[in-house]
Design an enzyme around this catalytic site. Structure first.
Site, PDB file in Angstrom:
ATOM      1  N   CYS A 124       0.735   3.385  -4.150  1.00 51.28           N
ATOM      2  CA  CYS A 124       2.140   3.813  -4.243  1.00 51.28           C
ATOM      3  C   CYS A 124       2.910   3.109  -5.359  1.00 51.28           C
ATOM      4  O   CYS A 124       3.766   3.715  -6.003  1.00 51.28           O
ATOM      5  CB  CYS A 124       2.851   3.640  -2.906  1.00 51.28           C
ATOM      6  SG  CYS A 124       3.103   1.944  -2.369  1.00 51.28           S
ATOM      7  N   ASP A 177       9.632  10.036  -2.534  1.00 56.18           N
ATOM      8  CA  ASP A 177       8.591   9.303  -1.818  1.00 56.18           C
ATOM      9  C   ASP A 177       7.210   9.668  -2.355  1.00 56.18           C
ATOM     10  O   ASP A 177       6.821  10.835  -2.320  1.00 56.18           O
ATOM     11  CB  ASP A 177       8.690   9.652  -0.328  1.00 56.18           C
ATOM     12  CG  ASP A 177       7.838   8.764   0.548  1.00 56.18           C
ATOM     13  OD1 ASP A 177       6.949   8.059   0.013  1.00 56.18           O
ATOM     14  OD2 ASP A 177       8.043   8.761   1.774  1.00 56.18           O
ATOM     15  N   HIS A 217       4.406   8.856  -1.031  1.00 55.55           N
ATOM     16  CA  HIS A 217       3.420   8.840   0.047  1.00 55.55           C
ATOM     17  C   HIS A 217       3.149  10.237   0.606  1.00 55.55           C
ATOM     18  O   HIS A 217       3.083  10.443   1.818  1.00 55.55           O
ATOM     19  CB  HIS A 217       3.881   7.908   1.165  1.00 55.55           C
ATOM     20  CG  HIS A 217       4.111   6.510   0.721  1.00 55.55           C
ATOM     21  ND1 HIS A 217       5.323   6.087   0.203  1.00 55.55           N
ATOM     22  CD2 HIS A 217       3.298   5.425   0.695  1.00 55.55           C
ATOM     23  CE1 HIS A 217       5.236   4.805  -0.113  1.00 55.55           C
ATOM     24  NE2 HIS A 217       4.018   4.387   0.163  1.00 55.55           N
TER      25      HIS A 217
END
Length: 402
Positions: free
Chosen positions: A144, A299, A301
């Site tokens: 990430c 994000d 993820h």
């Protein structure tokens, strides 16, 4: 194929979710006739829209301010349009294999993250990643910070006024700014980071610098890169334009210290901003703006297949995180297109507690990057990793767990 992540990530408020105005509560004796009822509804809709546009706090996105209720001529949300213009790099699956290093974590140590993620369908589409313990074919569970660093770089190129070629960020060893090359640069350095190990903000900054320098030596990539440790910017180092300033920062212990809140928001408010790679405890996110004290982020993820098209690098959906919940370790990006930009930045950030301007650097100073700037998350016992954080000093500790 392009994945639409709007349903998963959408957190912006619709008009139905906003507080009702006084015109919404109309007594029964005023609704006896159908015409008067319709007139009341019409008036309520007008006053509600006006009230929302006035009372809602403005949304700041990389130096530009918008109202949450603003719409374009087609009726589309101006905020979401601006969000969709940002470049969003996320987890990918099914990419060119990265061989496991004998001293590094094994791919199967991330099986839990591979199975329980925000796009389970992607997991089953790449089922081979669940049985291959010799090669990494996904960065789910460990990549990430690399993805948010790619987001800072891509948006910096865009902010500098150049077209962004997303193929430079493709997940192959031949792509200049791929995850593969982030890992390779760090692996070839004295830090010897292994595939599956986590990048800290300092390491991410230095990797971007080296990749841009290598790319500039063979092809015309528009940006030079300066890494400004501790937020210190020196006039005598600003030699060529455009330049990307990367600031690896730690602004507290467990959370961002209150004294830095307004200064941090200012880094997203200045027109030179390229965003921030950082996050909340246990994840790195790409921050591109704020509303009030809520930071807006994309994000990473969300696993997508490596074959997903150009549209997969954008999303109109975003989330919010209150600044008081933000992890103190981060990497901020600032783009200067010319000397006038630099002068403007200095003027706008007078009194900023994060960045500091100096005429010249003391060349007796040097930057020391600790081996611990990379954290091995391949260990089964993650509590050991958490315990290691306490041993880092404030200068070398840039730790977020993916």
């Amino acid at each position: 194929m392009t994945w639409d992540t709007k349903n998963q990530f959408e957190t912006t408020k619709t008009s139905q979710e906003l507080p009702a105005t006084s015109q919404d509560h109309i007594s029964d004796n005023k609704m006896n006739s159908e015409p008067s009822h319709r007139l009341s509804q019409f008036w309520s809709s007008l006053t509600r829209s006006s009230s929302e546009s006035i009372t809602a706090e403005p949304v700041v996105i990389l130096g530009h301010t918008y109202r949450e209720g603003d719409r374009d001529r087609e009726g589309d949300s101006e905020v979401q349009k601006q969000v969709k213009k940002r470049y969003w790099m996320s987890y990918r699956s099914g990419f060119e294999p990265i061989k496991k290093h004998e001293d590094g974590p094994s791919p199967l140590s991330f099986v839990q993250s591979m199975i329980f993620n925000k796009n389970v369908g992607n997991t089953f589409a790449n089922i081979h990643s669940l049985v291959d313990n010799d090669n990494f074919t996904t960065d789910v569970g460990w990549g990430c910070m690399i993805r948010t660093s790619q987001s800072v770089l891509a948006n910096a190129i865009d902010r500098a006024g150049y077209e962004v070629d997303v193929e430079l960020f493709a997940d192959t060893s031949s792509a200049a700014f791929s995850l593969h090359n982030f890992v390779k640069v760090a692996s070839d350095s004295p830090l010897r980071v292994r595939p599956g190990q986590w990048f800290g903000p300092s390491a991410a900054s230095l990797s971007i610098k080296r990749l841009c320098e290598a790319r500039n030596s063979s092809t015309n990539v528009p940006l030079s890169v300066l890494v400004c440790e501790s937020g210190d910017i020196y006039d005598d180092q600003i030699q060529t334009f455009p330049v990307l300033l990367l600031l690896p920062l730690r602004l507290g212990i467990d959370h961002v210290n209150n004294v830095y809140h307004s200064s941090l928001l200012q880094l997203l408010e200045v027109p030179q901003s390229a965003g921030i790679a950082g996050g909340k405890p246990s994840s790195s996110l790409y921050f591109f703006g704020y509303q009030g004290t809520s930071l807006l982020y994309l994000d990473p993820h969300y696993p997508q297949n490596v074959s997903a098209g150009v549209g997969s690098y954008h999303s109109s959906s975003y989330q919010k995180l209150d600044i008081s919940d933000m992890d103190p370790s981060m990497m901020a990006g600032i783009v200067l297109k010319n000397n006038e930009d630099y002068t403007d930045l200095k003027r706008r950030t007078t009194g900023n507690k994060i960045i500091h301007f100096h005429e010249a650097r003391n060349y007796n100073d040097y930057v020391e990057v600790e081996r611990e700037d990379f954290i091995d998350l391949g260990q089964n016992n993650r509590s050991a990793t958490a315990g290691a954080e306490a041993d880092f000093d404030s200068e070398s500790s840039m730790v977020i767990v993916d």
